[in-house]
Write an enzyme that holds these catalytic residues in place. Structure first.
Site, mmCIF file in Angstrom:
data_model
loop_
_atom_site.group_PDB
_atom_site.id
_atom_site.type_symbol
_atom_site.label_atom_id
_atom_site.label_comp_id
_atom_site.label_asym_id
_atom_site.label_seq_id
_atom_site.Cartn_x
_atom_site.Cartn_y
_atom_site.Cartn_z
ATOM 1 C CB CYS A 1 40.152 36.679 36.482
ATOM 2 S SG CYS A 1 40.550 38.304 37.151
ATOM 3 C CB CYS B 1 39.572 39.037 40.625
ATOM 4 S SG CYS B 1 39.235 39.951 39.107
#
Length: 74
Positions: A8, A11
């Protein structure tokens, strides 16, 4: 050290932030981006992204700044 995350945007951002902190500190360390859910679950982490230093989870579900990462590594 490892950044745990499924890919994501948060991240990816933490991975970049950790790389920058390592660079600024001049540390010779490998930053691993762990996206394998089975390996992530082995750390008993349910909130991502997470930062692992010396096999210990030091942060989870936080958007850290470069300065915050540097403090965790110091």
């Amino acid at each position: 050290m490892k950044v745990l995350g499924t890919g994501c945007s948060s991240c990816k951002a933490l991975y970049s932030t950790v790389q920058e902190a390592v660079k600024q500190l001049g540390i010779d360390a490998e930053v691993i981006k762990e996206e394998d859910l089975n390996k992530i679950m082995a750390y008993n982490v349910m909130s991502l992204p997470a930062l692992v230093v010396n096999e210990k989870v030091v942060s989870k579900c936080q958007k850290l700044t470069v300065e915050q990462v540097k403090q965790l590594l110091a």
